[in-house]
Scaffold this motif. Structure first.
Motif, PDB file in Angstrom:
ATOM      1  N   ALA A 197       0.840  -1.203   0.000  1.00 53.97           N
ATOM      2  CA  ALA A 197       0.000   0.000   0.000  1.00 53.97           C
ATOM      3  C   ALA A 197       0.872   1.249   0.000  1.00 53.97           C
ATOM      4  CB  ALA A 197      -0.924  -0.003   1.206  1.00 53.97           C
ATOM      5  N   LYS A 198       2.005   1.153   0.683  1.00 54.20           N
ATOM      6  CA  LYS A 198       2.912   2.299   0.717  1.00 54.20           C
ATOM      7  C   LYS A 198       3.471   2.566  -0.681  1.00 54.20           C
ATOM      8  CE  LYS A 198       6.786   4.262   3.245  1.00 54.20           C
ATOM      9  NZ  LYS A 198       7.871   4.043   4.208  1.00 54.20           N
ATOM     10  N   SER A 199       3.862   1.513  -1.398  1.00 56.90           N
ATOM     11  CA  SER A 199       4.363   1.766  -2.762  1.00 56.90           C
ATOM     12  C   SER A 199       3.244   2.252  -3.671  1.00 56.90           C
ATOM     13  CB  SER A 199       5.079   0.566  -3.384  1.00 56.90           C
ATOM     14  OG  SER A 199       4.841  -0.596  -2.705  1.00 56.90           O
ATOM     15  N   GLU A 200       2.025   1.712  -3.466  1.00 53.89           N
ATOM     16  CA  GLU A 200       0.891   2.171  -4.275  1.00 53.89           C
ATOM     17  C   GLU A 200       0.620   3.658  -4.002  1.00 53.89           C
ATOM     18  OE1 GLU A 200      -2.458  -0.512  -4.032  1.00 53.89           O
ATOM     19  OE2 GLU A 200      -3.763   0.906  -5.071  1.00 53.89           O
ATOM     20  N   ALA A 201       0.676   4.026  -2.725  1.00 52.02           N
ATOM     21  CA  ALA A 201       0.431   5.421  -2.347  1.00 52.02           C
ATOM     22  C   ALA A 201       1.498   6.349  -2.920  1.00 52.02           C
ATOM     23  CB  ALA A 201       0.391   5.545  -0.833  1.00 52.02           C
ATOM     24  N   THR A 202       2.742   5.877  -2.889  1.00 53.90           N
ATOM     25  CA  THR A 202       3.823   6.683  -3.458  1.00 53.90           C
ATOM     26  C   THR A 202       3.548   6.927  -4.940  1.00 53.90           C
ATOM     27  OG1 THR A 202       5.266   5.548  -1.918  1.00 53.90           O
ATOM     28  CG2 THR A 202       6.343   6.885  -3.582  1.00 53.90           C
ATOM     29  N   GLY A 203       3.092   5.895  -5.637  1.00 49.58           N
ATOM     30  CA  GLY A 203       2.719   6.004  -7.050  1.00 49.58           C
ATOM     31  C   GLY A 203       1.619   7.033  -7.259  1.00 49.58           C
ATOM     32  N   LEU A 204       0.609   6.996  -6.399  1.00 46.32           N
ATOM     33  CA  LEU A 204      -0.514   7.936  -6.513  1.00 46.32           C
ATOM     34  C   LEU A 204      -0.061   9.371  -6.284  1.00 46.32           C
ATOM     35  CD1 LEU A 204      -3.274   5.919  -4.579  1.00 46.32           C
ATOM     36  CD2 LEU A 204      -3.176   6.314  -7.045  1.00 46.32           C
ATOM     37  N   LEU A 205       0.852   9.548  -5.310  1.00 46.08           N
ATOM     38  CA  LEU A 205       1.387  10.889  -5.041  1.00 46.08           C
ATOM     39  C   LEU A 205       2.136  11.410  -6.268  1.00 46.08           C
ATOM     40  CD1 LEU A 205       2.756  10.476  -1.398  1.00 46.08           C
ATOM     41  CD2 LEU A 205       0.829  11.910  -2.078  1.00 46.08           C
ATOM     42  N   ARG A 206       2.922  10.520  -6.878  1.00 50.25           N
ATOM     43  CA  ARG A 206       3.679  10.905  -8.076  1.00 50.25           C
ATOM     44  C   ARG A 206       2.729  11.205  -9.237  1.00 50.25           C
ATOM     45  NH1 ARG A 206       5.974  11.556  -4.524  1.00 50.25           N
ATOM     46  NH2 ARG A 206       7.753  10.480  -3.620  1.00 50.25           N
ATOM     47  N   ALA A 207       1.582  10.537  -9.240  1.00 51.78           N
ATOM     48  CA  ALA A 207       0.596  10.783 -10.296  1.00 51.78           C
ATOM     49  C   ALA A 207      -0.184  12.075 -10.048  1.00 51.78           C
ATOM     50  CB  ALA A 207      -0.356   9.603 -10.405  1.00 51.78           C
ATOM     51  N   GLY A 208       0.140  12.757  -8.965  1.00 51.36           N
ATOM     52  CA  GLY A 208      -0.459  14.058  -8.721  1.00 51.36           C
ATOM     53  C   GLY A 208      -1.622  14.095  -7.752  1.00 51.36           C
ATOM     54  N   TRP A 209      -1.911  12.975  -7.081  1.00 49.80           N
ATOM     55  CA  TRP A 209      -2.983  12.980  -6.088  1.00 49.80           C
ATOM     56  C   TRP A 209      -2.584  13.839  -4.898  1.00 49.80           C
ATOM     57  CZ3 TRP A 209      -6.443   8.305  -4.663  1.00 49.80           C
ATOM     58  CH2 TRP A 209      -6.978   7.730  -5.827  1.00 49.80           C
ATOM     59  N   PRO A 210      -3.484  14.678  -4.385  1.00 47.40           N
ATOM     60  CA  PRO A 210      -3.162  15.372  -3.143  1.00 47.40           C
ATOM     61  C   PRO A 210      -3.088  14.366  -1.987  1.00 47.40           C
ATOM     62  CG  PRO A 210      -5.413  15.875  -3.841  1.00 47.40           C
ATOM     63  CD  PRO A 210      -4.801  15.033  -4.918  1.00 47.40           C
TER      64      PRO A 210
END
Lengths: 293, 95
Positions: A197-210
């Motif tokens: 989940a942490k790697s998924e979240a990092t991906g989402l942050l990089r994709a521009g999610w606040p």
């Protein structure tokens, strides 16, 4: 160097005592010590009434954590360990409480503690701990009638939330409210495993999610996971949540929404349920021992 | 009490349920289990009770899919040794 401000996972440790109560009036002085995977609590009760408690992080040494929690609960009460008639140890480190008269499983203690905290109408208790979670069904006396332990890993628990608070730079005590600052509820992260989940979240942050949106996605995933656990056991009203996550509205409200049930509210620290149950069992066991002479 | 020991993972749900209200504390399930994952202990979920009940050893709880695998019957007529040994029918497997 990490400063106090940058330790987003660090929650406040504290102790409390009831200023109205005096241990000198009590017949039975007993205590429960819950040495958990993340936090440790010590609770002292006087004749089955909550008198004092402490709540702190578990260190790497269980006996030391137990001693520290107990000493902190005793602080300013005028009591000392010798005056406590019976001590029950519970939690992961229950066999490592050097001054305990008996070790009792946290399932039994949480059932009993929740019965005191939320009243005898509680039938379903969800204990969301530091490294695991358990669904417990109890009767009106707080006796366990059914239980189900969590799955294989630490997903959906306090430790996972600490990891996320740290990753997103949002203080652990603000995680709940921050997770609602989203325009639209995002889909839950697909993995509940903390590492994935942490790697998924990092991906989402990089994709521009606040970061609030990422947090919302993680809270939903956690809520969904425990709801599956609860549904396997069956949920009966009244429903209550104990443990650290019970303080996190981001997870609690999402669980309530998915279950269609409101969790009982309480004006006590939800993390002390296990130790409190331990202290209450300690009194019952002390009485039993006295009867048997 | 319905005591559920086990876990759920991507492949399914694996729970051994022991109904302690039905259990007569005979201990035959413990003897019947070839992998020795059951043990008789003083009821850990009710400290006020003096009854002995079988529990699944905590270290084994997360491995039962594999440990119990060899006991899984090939047809419906046969039963797992722990279930068969239990006269009051207190043990069930979820898979």
């Amino acid at each position: 160097m990490a400063t106090e401000d940058s330790e987003y996972w660090r929650w406040k440790e504290y102790n409390w005592k009831d200023p109205e109560m005096d241990w000198k009036d009590a017949e039975f002085i007993t205590a429960g010590v819950d040495v958990g995977s993340v936090s440790s609590q010590a609770v002292i009760t006087l004749d089955s009434k909550l008198f004092a408690y402490s709540n702190m992080r578990t260190g790497s040494n269980s006996p030391d954590s137990a001693r520290n929690a107990m000493n902190w609960a005793l602080e300013d009460t005028g009591l000392d360990l010798e005056k406590i008639q019976y001590v029950v140890g519970t939690g992961y480190g229950r066999v490592n409480v050097p001054f305990a008269d008996r070790a009792i499983t946290e399932i039994a203690c949480h059932g009993r503690g929740a019965n005191y905290m939320y009243g005898p109408t509680v039938r379903t208790v969800l204990d969301m701990g530091g490294q695991d979670c358990k669904a417990i069904r109890t009767d009106e006396k707080g006796k366990v009638t059914a239980f189900l332990m969590n799955d294989k890993c630490a997903a959906g628990t306090g430790r996972g939330m600490e990891v996320f608070a740290d990753l997103l730079g949002i203080h652990i005590e603000k995680v709940g409210e921050e997770s609602f600052k989203v325009e639209k509820e995002p889909p839950a992260v697909s993995s509940t495993c903390v590492v994935f989940a942490k790697s998924e979240a990092t991906g989402l942050l990089r994709a521009g999610w606040p970061k609030n949106k990422v947090l919302a996605a993680y809270c939903s995933a956690m809520a969904h996971r425990v709801v599956t656990l609860l549904e396997r056991l069956g949920v009966e009203k009244e429903f209550a949540i104990t443990g650290g996550i019970a303080k996190n509205s981001g997870v609690v409200k999402r669980i309530e929404k998915e279950l269609g049930l409101t969790a009982l509210d309480v004006n006590l620290d939800t993390q002390i349920a296990g130790a409190l149950g331990g202290a209450l069992f300690a009194e019952a066991l002390a009485k039993k021992a006295q009867k048997q002479g | 009490m319905q005591a559920n020991y086990g876990y759920r993972d991507g492949s399914g749900e694996y729970y051994i349920t022991i109904d302690t209200d039905k259990c007569d504390s005979c201990g035959k399930c413990v003897e019947a289990c070839p992998s020795k994952i059951l043990v008789m202990v003083s009821d850990p979920f009710d400290p006020m009770s003096d009854a002995d009940i079988p529990i699944v050893i905590e270290a084994e709880r997360k491995k039962i899919k594999y440990t119990c695998g060899p006991c899984k019957p090939v047809d419906k007529e046969r039963e797992e040794p722990c279930i068969k040994a239990c006269e009051p029918r207190a043990i069930t497997h979820s898979w």
